[in-house]
Design a protein around this motif. Structure first.
Motif, PDB file in Angstrom:
ATOM      1  N   UNK A 158      62.540  87.871   6.374  1.00 52.42           N
ATOM      2  CA  UNK A 158      62.556  89.420   6.102  1.00 52.42           C
ATOM      3  C   UNK A 158      62.011  89.387   4.768  1.00 52.42           C
ATOM      4  N   UNK A 159      62.432  88.741   3.869  1.00 50.08           N
ATOM      5  CA  UNK A 159      61.660  88.901   2.527  1.00 50.08           C
ATOM      6  C   UNK A 159      60.361  88.336   2.452  1.00 50.08           C
ATOM      7  N   UNK A 160      59.977  87.380   3.141  1.00 44.52           N
ATOM      8  CA  UNK A 160      58.643  86.694   3.194  1.00 44.52           C
ATOM      9  C   UNK A 160      57.646  87.712   3.725  1.00 44.52           C
ATOM     10  N   UNK A 161      58.254  88.742   4.915  1.00 45.65           N
ATOM     11  CA  UNK A 161      57.491  89.442   5.533  1.00 45.65           C
ATOM     12  C   UNK A 161      57.099  90.729   4.592  1.00 45.65           C
ATOM     13  N   UNK A 162      58.247  91.121   3.875  1.00 40.36           N
ATOM     14  CA  UNK A 162      58.281  92.220   2.820  1.00 40.36           C
ATOM     15  C   UNK A 162      57.164  91.829   1.752  1.00 40.36           C
ATOM     16  N   UNK A 163      57.260  90.544   1.156  1.00 41.52           N
ATOM     17  CA  UNK A 163      56.452  90.232   0.093  1.00 41.52           C
ATOM     18  C   UNK A 163      54.974  90.272   0.843  1.00 41.52           C
ATOM     19  N   UNK A 164      54.731  89.726   1.864  1.00 45.39           N
ATOM     20  CA  UNK A 164      53.283  89.918   2.338  1.00 45.39           C
ATOM     21  C   UNK A 164      52.847  91.219   2.389  1.00 45.39           C
ATOM     22  N   UNK A 165      53.815  92.217   2.924  1.00 43.13           N
ATOM     23  CA  UNK A 165      53.267  93.526   3.251  1.00 43.13           C
ATOM     24  C   UNK A 165      53.123  94.382   1.889  1.00 43.13           C
ATOM     25  N   UNK A 166      53.927  93.984   0.914  1.00 46.59           N
ATOM     26  CA  UNK A 166      53.917  94.608  -0.372  1.00 46.59           C
ATOM     27  C   UNK A 166      52.600  93.965  -1.168  1.00 46.59           C
ATOM     28  N   UNK A 167      52.172  92.888  -1.037  1.00 43.87           N
ATOM     29  CA  UNK A 167      50.799  92.286  -1.589  1.00 43.87           C
ATOM     30  C   UNK A 167      49.876  93.053  -1.123  1.00 43.87           C
ATOM     31  N   UNK A 168      49.740  93.286   0.225  1.00 46.27           N
ATOM     32  CA  UNK A 168      48.711  93.626   0.951  1.00 46.27           C
ATOM     33  C   UNK A 168      48.638  95.263   0.250  1.00 46.27           C
ATOM     34  N   UNK A 169      49.482  95.997   0.193  1.00 44.32           N
ATOM     35  CA  UNK A 169      49.529  97.286  -0.388  1.00 44.32           C
ATOM     36  C   UNK A 169      49.035  97.248  -1.957  1.00 44.32           C
ATOM     37  N   UNK A 170      49.471  96.158  -2.805  1.00 42.89           N
ATOM     38  CA  UNK A 170      49.051  96.188  -3.856  1.00 42.89           C
ATOM     39  C   UNK A 170      47.380  95.886  -4.029  1.00 42.89           C
TER      40      UNK A 170
END
Length: 190
Positions: free
Chosen positions: A54-66
């Protein structure tokens, strides 16, 4: 099968962002997804495995937003504004940043999830540091302290603003009342 795993992660993410890691179970997910707990265990053998993914996926998604912010806007002031907007947007669903919620529970989280939370925070702080440094060089941002320290202060401010706003009658106005002075203190008008 992959679709079921994504549904499980989606529901778990909503639960953690609203309640925290300690306050949800596979039974909660089972009820919302409409599958048996055994099916969840098939995809995620343990709550720790689910939390880590869950946290890995969230980090990846957040990085894409950044990255999308960087690609859509070259002005560091606007990048900072859009960054704050990422934290503001979750309030409409009364949700917190996943890793902000998990940070509050860090001592009771399994080590593997703690590592993922720390990795997320590092990514965000590094991104903010680069934006603040670029803005300082361009003369449009004025960090009050070293950019790396200012990045930590800014992240703490927006995550803290979410916490305070979550309890307020008008959460968005409360969030803005905290976040806007942060932005005003950093931005230099031209």
């Amino acid at each position: 099968m992959q679709e079921t795993a994504q549904q499980i992660l989606d529901v778990a993410q909503d639960l953690v962002r609203c309640r925290g890691y300690s306050a949800f179970s596979y039974a909660d997910i089972s009820k919302q997804v409409g599958i048996r707990k055994a099916s969840i265990h098939y995809h995620f053998p343990s709550k720790e495995a689910l939390g880590k993914e869950l946290v890995k996926r969230y980090r990846t998604t957040f990085q894409q937003k950044l990255k999308a912010i960087e690609q859509s806007e070259s002005d560091p002031r606007q990048q900072l504004q859009q960054f704050v907007g990422l934290y503001r947007s979750g309030l409409s669903e009364r949700q917190m940043c996943l890793c902000g919620m998990l940070s509050a529970e860090i001592e009771v989280l399994p080590d593997s999830i703690q590592e993922e939370v720390r990795a997320f925070l590092s990514v965000v702080q590094n991104w903010l540091t680069s934006v603040l440094t670029a803005g300082e060089v361009a003369g449009c941002l004025q960090p009050r302290v070293a950019p790396a320290t200012e990045a930590s202060l800014s992240l703490a401010t927006v995550q803290g603003a979410q916490l305070i706003a979550r309890t307020a009658a008008n959460s968005l106005a409360t969030f803005d009342g905290i976040a806007q002075p942060l932005l005003a203190s950093l931005c230099i008008d031209h």
